[in-house]
Scaffold this active site. Structure first.
Site, PDB file in Angstrom:
ATOM      1  N   LEU A   1     -10.093  -1.624  -4.780  1.00  0.00           N
ATOM      2  CA  LEU A   1      -9.976  -1.696  -6.240  1.00  0.00           C
ATOM      3  C   LEU A   1      -9.463  -0.400  -6.842  1.00  0.00           C
ATOM      4  O   LEU A   1      -9.691   0.692  -6.336  1.00  0.00           O
ATOM      5  CB  LEU A   1     -11.350  -2.035  -6.824  1.00  0.00           C
ATOM      6  CG  LEU A   1     -11.981  -3.313  -6.250  1.00  0.00           C
ATOM      7  CD1 LEU A   1     -13.335  -3.557  -6.892  1.00  0.00           C
ATOM      8  CD2 LEU A   1     -11.078  -4.521  -6.426  1.00  0.00           C
TER       9      LEU A   1
ATOM     10  N   HIS B   1      -7.961  -3.222 -11.616  1.00  0.00           N
ATOM     11  CA  HIS B   1      -9.016  -4.220 -11.385  1.00  0.00           C
ATOM     12  C   HIS B   1     -10.182  -3.996 -12.344  1.00  0.00           C
ATOM     13  O   HIS B   1     -10.752  -4.944 -12.866  1.00  0.00           O
ATOM     14  CB  HIS B   1      -9.551  -4.121  -9.948  1.00  0.00           C
ATOM     15  CG  HIS B   1      -8.546  -4.445  -8.891  1.00  0.00           C
ATOM     16  ND1 HIS B   1      -7.982  -3.485  -8.086  1.00  0.00           N
ATOM     17  CD2 HIS B   1      -8.009  -5.629  -8.499  1.00  0.00           C
ATOM     18  CE1 HIS B   1      -7.150  -4.068  -7.226  1.00  0.00           C
ATOM     19  NE2 HIS B   1      -7.125  -5.350  -7.461  1.00  0.00           N
TER      20      HIS B   1
ATOM     21  N   GLN C   1      -2.317 -16.265   2.258  1.00  0.00           N
ATOM     22  CA  GLN C   1      -1.218 -15.896   1.365  1.00  0.00           C
ATOM     23  C   GLN C   1      -0.306 -14.811   1.943  1.00  0.00           C
ATOM     24  O   GLN C   1       0.570 -14.311   1.251  1.00  0.00           O
ATOM     25  CB  GLN C   1      -1.754 -15.491  -0.010  1.00  0.00           C
ATOM     26  CG  GLN C   1      -2.567 -14.218  -0.041  1.00  0.00           C
ATOM     27  CD  GLN C   1      -3.209 -14.002  -1.404  1.00  0.00           C
ATOM     28  OE1 GLN C   1      -4.186 -14.657  -1.752  1.00  0.00           O
ATOM     29  NE2 GLN C   1      -2.664 -13.084  -2.193  1.00  0.00           N
TER      30      GLN C   1
ATOM     31  N   SER D   1      -2.688  -1.738  -5.077  1.00  0.00           N
ATOM     32  CA  SER D   1      -3.290  -1.263  -3.819  1.00  0.00           C
ATOM     33  C   SER D   1      -2.198  -0.842  -2.844  1.00  0.00           C
ATOM     34  O   SER D   1      -2.408   0.011  -1.988  1.00  0.00           O
ATOM     35  CB  SER D   1      -4.136  -2.368  -3.183  1.00  0.00           C
ATOM     36  OG  SER D   1      -5.124  -2.773  -4.091  1.00  0.00           O
TER      37      SER D   1
HETATM   38  O1  PAF Z   1      -3.939 -11.064  -6.874  1.00  0.00           O
HETATM   39  C1  PAF Z   1      -4.661 -11.041  -5.853  1.00  0.00           C
HETATM   40  O2  PAF Z   1      -5.299 -10.037  -5.534  1.00  0.00           O
HETATM   41  C2  PAF Z   1      -4.763 -12.281  -4.989  1.00  0.00           C
HETATM   42  O3  PAF Z   1      -3.564 -12.974  -4.944  1.00  0.00           O
HETATM   43  C3  PAF Z   1      -5.907 -13.217  -5.418  1.00  0.00           C
HETATM   44  C4  PAF Z   1      -5.687 -13.774  -6.799  1.00  0.00           C
HETATM   45  C5  PAF Z   1      -7.223 -12.461  -5.375  1.00  0.00           C
HETATM   46  C6  PAF Z   1      -5.999 -14.394  -4.447  1.00  0.00           C
HETATM   47  O4  PAF Z   1      -6.243 -13.966  -3.149  1.00  0.00           O
END
Ligand code: PAF
Length: 278
Positions: free
Chosen positions: A29, A33, A57, A182
């Site tokens: 973070l 965030h 993802q 990050s």
């Molecule tokens: O934006 C992100 O950090 C990611 O795509 C999320 C929304 C946490 C989904 O894994």
């Protein structure tokens, strides 16, 4: 602050809790965030931050394995912000079997970042839908830095009638303009100095549009040429309509300039909204 690692325990702890605001994150973070947490607090009475590096993802050649995992440090930061609960599930808990049921998104998910990261938004939307079903928040907060992601989460919530309000948080920038991410920590010192030119190009395009420029193709080409000459590898620089991320019509006033480019091995994205006068 409660730190919960399993879905079963989360459900138990959240039974009867109302006004839940969820901030989904992949951890590591930063101030961006924490700003989403601040917004979540404005919209809900009980703030849950999920921390999960979602394998679904990431493409096979992407940074899943080296993505920074800093749970202890993240929890310290969140505790100081008054977060009520951190949900940090294991991969086995969230994906006990291969995730074959996924979210099919509108075609725009295959453009822009989706064209360069096939399946990325399907994976992100699928984990977010799971998190929404698990935590059942009334509000979920996403950063505008991932503009396309925010748009797609809104579409998913609207088109699947999810009982959740999707709220966008403004991009938080370093003092030189670089959007916090990050992935900035992958940059070496020279790349970090260079990185600000991504944002500067967005600012220049915005100024040109505010000054009345209408040849968007030319603005995009110019930015691509300038950045390429500086050593960037460009995925895209494009001016789109805020409302649907399509190429804007001549009368469209609410625009967004979106950029994705690589500096060395690091892929950075950024965007800037522009409202032009008709
Ligand atoms: O934006 C992100 O950090 C990611 O795509 C999320 C929304 C946490 C989904 O894994």
């Amino acid at each position: 602050m409660l730190v919960i690692h399993t879905i079963v325990e989360l459900r138990e702890r959240l039974r009867g809790v109302t006004g839940i605001a969820l901030v989904p994150t992949m951890g590591n973070l930063h101030q961006g965030h924490l700003d989403l947490v601040r917004i979540a607090r404005q919209h809900g009475q009980f703030v849950v931050v999920s921390i999960f590096v979602n394998p679904l993802q990431f493409g096979i050649n992407e940074d899943y394995s080296k993505y920074p995992r800093t749970l202890e440090q993240d929890c310290k930061m969140l505790e100081q912000c008054g977060v009520d609960m951190v949900f940090a599930p294991s991969e086995r808990d969230l994906y006990p079997q291969p995730q074959q049921v996924t979210v099919e998104l509108p075609p725009i998910a295959n453009e822009l970042c989706g064209a360069f990261r096939p399946g990325h938004f399907r994976g992100a939307a699928t984990v977010v839908l799971k998190l929404l079903n698990i935590a059942q928040p009334c509000v979920a907060v996403f950063g505008k830095k991932d503009y396309q992601q925010l748009y797609l989460m809104r579409q998913m919530a609207a088109q699947l009638n999810l009982p959740v309000e999707i709220v966008g948080g403004e991009t938080v920038r370093a003092s030189d303009g670089l959007a916090l991410s990050s992935r900035n920590q992958y940059l070496n010192a020279a790349e970090r100095t260079e990185a600000i030119f991504l944002y500067q190009n967005l600012v220049e395009i915005r100024l040109a549009i505010m000054d009345g420029a209408t040849n968007f193709f030319k603005l995009e080409r110019q930015a691509i040429e300038v950045l390429t000459a500086r050593g960037w590898q460009i995925d895209y620089v494009t001016i789109r309509a805020q409302s649907n991320l399509a190429e804007p019509t001549a009368s469209e006033c609410n625009l967004v300039i979106l950029v994705a480019a690589r500096l060395g091995r690091t892929r950075l994205i950024d965007n800037l909204e522009v409202v032009r006068e008709q």
